[in-house]
Design an enzyme around this catalytic site. Structure first.
Site, PDB file in Angstrom:
ATOM      1  CG  ASP A  21      -1.976   0.738   0.980  1.00  0.00           C
ATOM      2  OD1 ASP A  21      -2.456   1.405  -0.088  1.00  0.00           O
ATOM      3  OD2 ASP A  21      -2.762   1.279   1.929  1.00  0.00           O
ATOM      4  CG  ASN A  23       1.825   1.486  -5.106  1.00  0.00           C
ATOM      5  OD1 ASN A  23       2.950   1.259  -4.268  1.00  0.00           O
ATOM      6  ND2 ASN A  23       1.501   0.582  -5.813  1.00  0.00           N
ATOM      7  CD1 TRP A  26       7.319   6.379  -2.192  1.00  0.00           C
ATOM      8  CD2 TRP A  26       7.171   6.660  -4.471  1.00  0.00           C
ATOM      9  NE1 TRP A  26       8.525   6.567  -2.994  1.00  0.00           N
ATOM     10  CE2 TRP A  26       8.338   6.711  -4.534  1.00  0.00           C
ATOM     11  CE3 TRP A  26       6.661   6.871  -6.089  1.00  0.00           C
ATOM     12  CZ2 TRP A  26       9.280   6.652  -5.549  1.00  0.00           C
ATOM     13  CZ3 TRP A  26       7.310   6.798  -6.997  1.00  0.00           C
ATOM     14  CH2 TRP A  26       8.720   6.956  -6.831  1.00  0.00           C
ATOM     15  NE  ARG A  34      -4.220   6.627  -7.066  1.00  0.00           N
ATOM     16  CZ  ARG A  34      -3.949   6.499  -5.603  1.00  0.00           C
ATOM     17  NH1 ARG A  34      -3.900   7.425  -4.973  1.00  0.00           N
ATOM     18  NH2 ARG A  34      -4.229   5.186  -5.395  1.00  0.00           N
ATOM     19  CG  HIS A  38      -0.117   2.235  -9.441  1.00  0.00           C
ATOM     20  ND1 HIS A  38      -0.374   1.853  -8.110  1.00  0.00           N
ATOM     21  CD2 HIS A  38      -1.249   3.035  -9.730  1.00  0.00           C
ATOM     22  CE1 HIS A  38      -1.528   2.404  -7.718  1.00  0.00           C
ATOM     23  NE2 HIS A  38      -2.108   2.948  -8.562  1.00  0.00           N
ATOM     24  CB  THR A  67     -13.507  -7.446  -5.376  1.00  0.00           C
ATOM     25  OG1 THR A  67     -13.468  -7.384  -3.873  1.00  0.00           O
ATOM     26  CG2 THR A  67     -13.008  -8.916  -5.685  1.00  0.00           C
ATOM     27  CD  GLU A  68     -13.455  -4.835  -1.551  1.00  0.00           C
ATOM     28  OE1 GLU A  68     -12.252  -5.082  -1.954  1.00  0.00           O
ATOM     29  OE2 GLU A  68     -14.397  -5.290  -1.136  1.00  0.00           O
ATOM     30  CG  ASN A  69      -7.708  -2.072  -5.226  1.00  0.00           C
ATOM     31  OD1 ASN A  69      -7.056  -2.883  -5.198  1.00  0.00           O
ATOM     32  ND2 ASN A  69      -8.084  -0.813  -4.606  1.00  0.00           N
ATOM     33  CD1 TRP A  70     -12.981  -5.242  -9.441  1.00  0.00           C
ATOM     34  CD2 TRP A  70     -12.174  -4.381 -11.481  1.00  0.00           C
ATOM     35  NE1 TRP A  70     -12.449  -6.348  -9.963  1.00  0.00           N
ATOM     36  CE2 TRP A  70     -12.042  -5.718 -11.079  1.00  0.00           C
ATOM     37  CE3 TRP A  70     -11.759  -3.672 -12.596  1.00  0.00           C
ATOM     38  CZ2 TRP A  70     -11.124  -6.641 -12.136  1.00  0.00           C
ATOM     39  CZ3 TRP A  70     -11.034  -4.533 -13.512  1.00  0.00           C
ATOM     40  CH2 TRP A  70     -10.731  -5.767 -13.266  1.00  0.00           C
TER      41      TRP A  70
HETATM   42  C1  IPE Z   1      -5.529  -2.824  -0.431  1.00  0.00           C
HETATM   43  O1  IPE Z   1      -5.080  -1.271  -0.431  1.00  0.00           O
HETATM   44  C2  IPE Z   1      -5.515  -3.614  -1.639  1.00  0.00           C
HETATM   45  C3  IPE Z   1      -4.366  -3.681  -2.222  1.00  0.00           C
HETATM   46  C4  IPE Z   1      -3.194  -3.424  -1.675  1.00  0.00           C
HETATM   47  C5  IPE Z   1      -4.373  -4.371  -3.729  1.00  0.00           C
HETATM   48  P1  IPE Z   1      -6.273  -0.102  -0.690  1.00  0.00           P
HETATM   49  O2  IPE Z   1      -5.408   0.881  -0.630  1.00  0.00           O
HETATM   50  O3  IPE Z   1      -6.999  -0.490  -1.958  1.00  0.00           O
HETATM   51  O4  IPE Z   1      -7.057  -0.388   0.621  1.00  0.00           O
HETATM   52  P2  IPE Z   1      -7.975   0.666   1.606  1.00  0.00           P
HETATM   53  O5  IPE Z   1      -9.096   1.063   0.521  1.00  0.00           O
HETATM   54  O6  IPE Z   1      -7.167   1.886   1.719  1.00  0.00           O
HETATM   55  O7  IPE Z   1      -8.443  -0.107   2.538  1.00  0.00           O
HETATM   56  C1  IPE Z   2      -1.615   0.060  -3.474  1.00  0.00           C
HETATM   57  O1  IPE Z   2      -1.064   1.686  -3.428  1.00  0.00           O
HETATM   58  C2  IPE Z   2      -1.485  -0.396  -4.807  1.00  0.00           C
HETATM   59  C3  IPE Z   2      -2.811  -0.733  -5.266  1.00  0.00           C
HETATM   60  C4  IPE Z   2      -4.180  -0.898  -4.346  1.00  0.00           C
HETATM   61  C5  IPE Z   2      -3.013  -1.445  -6.619  1.00  0.00           C
HETATM   62  P1  IPE Z   2      -2.381   2.644  -3.527  1.00  0.00           P
HETATM   63  O2  IPE Z   2      -2.802   2.737  -5.099  1.00  0.00           O
HETATM   64  O3  IPE Z   2      -3.611   2.205  -2.761  1.00  0.00           O
HETATM   65  O4  IPE Z   2      -1.609   3.935  -2.883  1.00  0.00           O
HETATM   66  P2  IPE Z   2      -2.476   4.971  -1.763  1.00  0.00           P
HETATM   67  O5  IPE Z   2      -3.103   3.998  -0.695  1.00  0.00           O
HETATM   68  O6  IPE Z   2      -3.386   5.456  -2.427  1.00  0.00           O
HETATM   69  O7  IPE Z   2      -1.472   5.663  -1.297  1.00  0.00           O
HETATM   70 MG    MG Z   3      -4.098   2.271  -0.672  1.00  0.00          MG
END
Ligand code: IPE
Ligand code: IPE
Ligand code: MG
Length: 245
Positions: A21, A23, A26, A34, A38, A67-70
């Protein structure tokens, strides 16, 4: 003395699970979009995979897409799916060099066809490697997984293959996506967030949790080894008391 030197190699966890978590944050600190975060996160994936294999970790499971990242902006989702394709292609050589087997868990059928195809090719090309299994959790969530488990167990009962009275821990364990690995003894989450975010809920029941403020792209071997030293300093009691151990 480095953290690596402080690790007791006879007391390593077999399986480490990671929530990669931070990215996005950062990238923000670097004044970049963003997706730049990644892309740099991929370097950390390489570094941590090598670092884990190097000391003898057998299973490393990385949460790459939930699944929530969609629900993120479409541009970011598309970029992540494309990045996955190039990453699997570019890393194949390193995986084979280090004898790392690629594996994936999650509802993979919902990935874009190209992402799915490249992933399957990567899994096929590395299937005989036996030093470490690197599992990517992709379109994964623990609630999805446990729902599938219930569905499959119910199906077996309906077919007469299983009695309700015989449903126990082992039946459920055997129906999980991780049925062929031990449960993670250690779970690491980067970026300062202290939550599970729908990751391996069953499997993490007795895992030691380790949180660090470091954003994923800055997470390196020494940070991994620092987490391991911390883990080895803990007493895992599994419900018992100190004197019994
Ligand atoms: C959890 O990170 C999922 C992955 C690292 C792939 P998120 O950044 O999506 O989690 P939340 O939404 O902050 O809990
Ligand atoms: C984790 O980094 C990678 C994925 C969830 C794909 P994030 O993209 O969640 O980065 P933050 O949490 O927004 O900084
Ligand atoms: Mg995150």
């Amino acid at each position: 003395m480095t953290f690596k030197d402080q690790i007791d190699l006879s007391k390593l966890p077999e399986h480490i699970a990671v929530i990669m978590d931070g990215n996005g944050r950062w990238a923000k600190t670097h004044g970049k979009p963003r997706i730049f975060g990644h892309r740099n996160g991929v370097k950390a994936v390489r570094e941590i995979s090598e670092g884990a294999a190097e000391i003898g970790i057998k299973y490393l499971t990385l949460y790459a897409f939930s699944t929530e990242n969609w629900n993120r902006p479409q541009l970011e989702v598309d970029a992540l799916m494309t990045l996955l394709v190039s990453t699997v292609r570019n890393e194949l050589k390193t995986l084979n060099k280090n004898s790392i087997r690629l594996n994936a868990i999650g509802d993979l059928s919902r990935l874009p066809p190209k992402t799915y195809k490249t992933l399957m090719e990567g899994i096929e090309d590395t299937r005989n490697n036996d030093r470490m299994t690197l599992t990517l959790a992709l379109n994964y969530s623990a609630r999805w997984e446990l729902t599938e488990v219930v569905r499959n167990v119910a199906h077996d009962v309906k077919q007469g293959k299983l009695n309700i009275a015989d449903i126990n821990d082992s039946v459920i364990q055997a129906a999980l996506t991780t049925h062929d690995m031990p449960d993670p003894e250690l779970m690491i989450r980067t970026s300062g967030e202290q939550r599970i975010s729908n990751y391996l809920l069953w499997q993490l029941a007795y895992a030691e949790l380790y949180f660090t403020d470091t954003f994923w792209p800055d997470f390196n071997k020494e940070e991994l080894y620092k987490a391991l030293v911390d883990y080895q300093g803990r007493e895992r009691r599994f419900g018992q008391i100190s004197e019994q151990l």
